[in-house]
Write a protein that holds these residues in place. Structure first.
Motif, PDB file in Angstrom:
ATOM      1  N   ASP A  34     -27.316  25.672 -42.561  1.00  0.00           N
ATOM      2  CA  ASP A  34     -27.943  25.082 -43.653  1.00  0.00           C
ATOM      3  C   ASP A  34     -27.594  23.442 -43.937  1.00  0.00           C
ATOM      4  OD1 ASP A  34     -26.513  27.488 -44.888  1.00  0.00           O
ATOM      5  OD2 ASP A  34     -24.760  27.328 -44.995  1.00  0.00           O
ATOM      6  N   GLU A  35     -26.872  22.766 -43.260  1.00  0.00           N
ATOM      7  CA  GLU A  35     -27.322  21.339 -43.031  1.00  0.00           C
ATOM      8  C   GLU A  35     -28.264  20.467 -42.317  1.00  0.00           C
ATOM      9  OE1 GLU A  35     -24.155  19.516 -40.942  1.00  0.00           O
ATOM     10  OE2 GLU A  35     -22.167  20.336 -41.595  1.00  0.00           O
ATOM     11  N   ALA A  95     -31.344  22.833 -43.177  1.00  0.00           N
ATOM     12  CA  ALA A  95     -32.195  23.127 -44.304  1.00  0.00           C
ATOM     13  C   ALA A  95     -31.835  22.253 -45.325  1.00  0.00           C
ATOM     14  CB  ALA A  95     -31.414  24.866 -44.433  1.00  0.00           C
ATOM     15  N   ALA A  96     -31.447  21.902 -45.672  1.00  0.00           N
ATOM     16  CA  ALA A  96     -30.498  20.664 -46.830  1.00  0.00           C
ATOM     17  C   ALA A  96     -31.704  19.676 -46.491  1.00  0.00           C
ATOM     18  CB  ALA A  96     -28.941  20.871 -47.327  1.00  0.00           C
ATOM     19  N   GLU A  97     -31.287  19.075 -45.248  1.00  0.00           N
ATOM     20  CA  GLU A  97     -32.371  17.781 -44.912  1.00  0.00           C
ATOM     21  C   GLU A  97     -33.572  17.873 -44.995  1.00  0.00           C
ATOM     22  OE1 GLU A  97     -30.904  16.543 -41.074  1.00  0.00           O
ATOM     23  OE2 GLU A  97     -28.761  16.097 -41.346  1.00  0.00           O
ATOM     24  N   SER A  98     -34.220  19.127 -44.488  1.00  0.00           N
ATOM     25  CA  SER A  98     -35.526  19.253 -44.750  1.00  0.00           C
ATOM     26  C   SER A  98     -36.278  19.344 -45.742  1.00  0.00           C
ATOM     27  CB  SER A  98     -36.172  20.897 -43.622  1.00  0.00           C
ATOM     28  OG  SER A  98     -35.451  21.669 -44.240  1.00  0.00           O
ATOM     29  N   GLU A  99     -35.196  20.258 -47.050  1.00  0.00           N
ATOM     30  CA  GLU A  99     -35.968  20.211 -48.743  1.00  0.00           C
ATOM     31  C   GLU A  99     -35.235  18.545 -49.032  1.00  0.00           C
ATOM     32  OE1 GLU A  99     -33.039  22.678 -49.895  1.00  0.00           O
ATOM     33  OE2 GLU A  99     -33.731  24.403 -49.620  1.00  0.00           O
ATOM     34  N   SER A 100     -34.334  17.810 -48.594  1.00  0.00           N
ATOM     35  CA  SER A 100     -34.714  16.774 -49.001  1.00  0.00           C
ATOM     36  C   SER A 100     -35.680  15.246 -48.660  1.00  0.00           C
ATOM     37  CB  SER A 100     -33.495  15.344 -49.364  1.00  0.00           C
ATOM     38  OG  SER A 100     -33.168  15.667 -47.568  1.00  0.00           O
ATOM     39  N   THR A 101     -36.162  16.227 -47.357  1.00  0.00           N
ATOM     40  CA  THR A 101     -36.922  14.832 -46.778  1.00  0.00           C
ATOM     41  C   THR A 101     -38.508  15.408 -47.766  1.00  0.00           C
ATOM     42  OG1 THR A 101     -37.522  17.102 -44.895  1.00  0.00           O
ATOM     43  CG2 THR A 101     -35.851  14.343 -44.489  1.00  0.00           C
ATOM     44  N   GLU A 102     -38.807  17.206 -48.232  1.00  0.00           N
ATOM     45  CA  GLU A 102     -39.953  17.052 -48.710  1.00  0.00           C
ATOM     46  C   GLU A 102     -39.963  16.954 -50.311  1.00  0.00           C
ATOM     47  OE1 GLU A 102     -39.993  21.369 -48.213  1.00  0.00           O
ATOM     48  OE2 GLU A 102     -39.827  21.340 -45.458  1.00  0.00           O
ATOM     49  N   ALA A 103     -38.762  16.411 -50.540  1.00  0.00           N
ATOM     50  CA  ALA A 103     -38.818  16.283 -52.031  1.00  0.00           C
ATOM     51  C   ALA A 103     -39.377  15.617 -52.345  1.00  0.00           C
ATOM     52  CB  ALA A 103     -37.510  17.059 -52.509  1.00  0.00           C
TER      53      ALA A 103
END
Length: 139
Positions: free
Chosen positions: A128-129, A131-139
């Protein structure tokens, strides 16, 4: 030829098992036997003694002499007293059957689920952590 009723040793180094045999007195302890007439397992609790009473009576009747350990075993089983015409000894101790464990239902167990586990799975948290990091870097 002198015939003896004696013990023949079997088993591993610290786990002896014996057979009660009729053999010539000149043979080795574990040598050739005329007939096997019983078993003796001293390491079990209580020790196991199985003797063919008919064959013991026959061999004692024709003149076979028991060794001291076999004489003690025959006295416990009552075969020696029967041969000599003496009163029988008290019965041998027999192993009690093992008690079975009570079943889950007998203890009042329920089939209902208790819910989720209390402790969290560590692998799920790491995923989960990540996945959250990868979403924040993509945005």
């Amino acid at each position: 030829m002198a015939v003896k009723i004696k013990l023949k040793r079997l088993g591993k180094i610290r786990s002896p098992h014996y057979r009660i045999v009729v053999a010539d007195s000149r043979t080795r302890r574990d040598g050739r036997a005329i007939e096997e007439i019983g078993k003796y397992h001293p390491t079990y609790n209580p020790s196991v003694i199985e003797v063919d009473a008919d064959r013991v009576a026959y061999w004692l009747g024709v003149g076979a002499q028991p060794t001291e350990p076999v004489l003690a075993i025959l006295k416990k089983t009552g075969d020696w007293q029967k041969f000599k015409g003496e009163p029988a000894p008290a019965p041998l101790l027999v192993a009690a059957p093992k008690a079975t464990r009570p079943s889950f239902e007998a203890l009042g167990g329920d089939d209902e689920g208790k819910g989720e586990a209390i402790t969290q799975k560590k692998k799920a948290e790491k995923k989960d952590e990540a996945a959250a990091e990868s979403e924040s870097t993509e945005a």
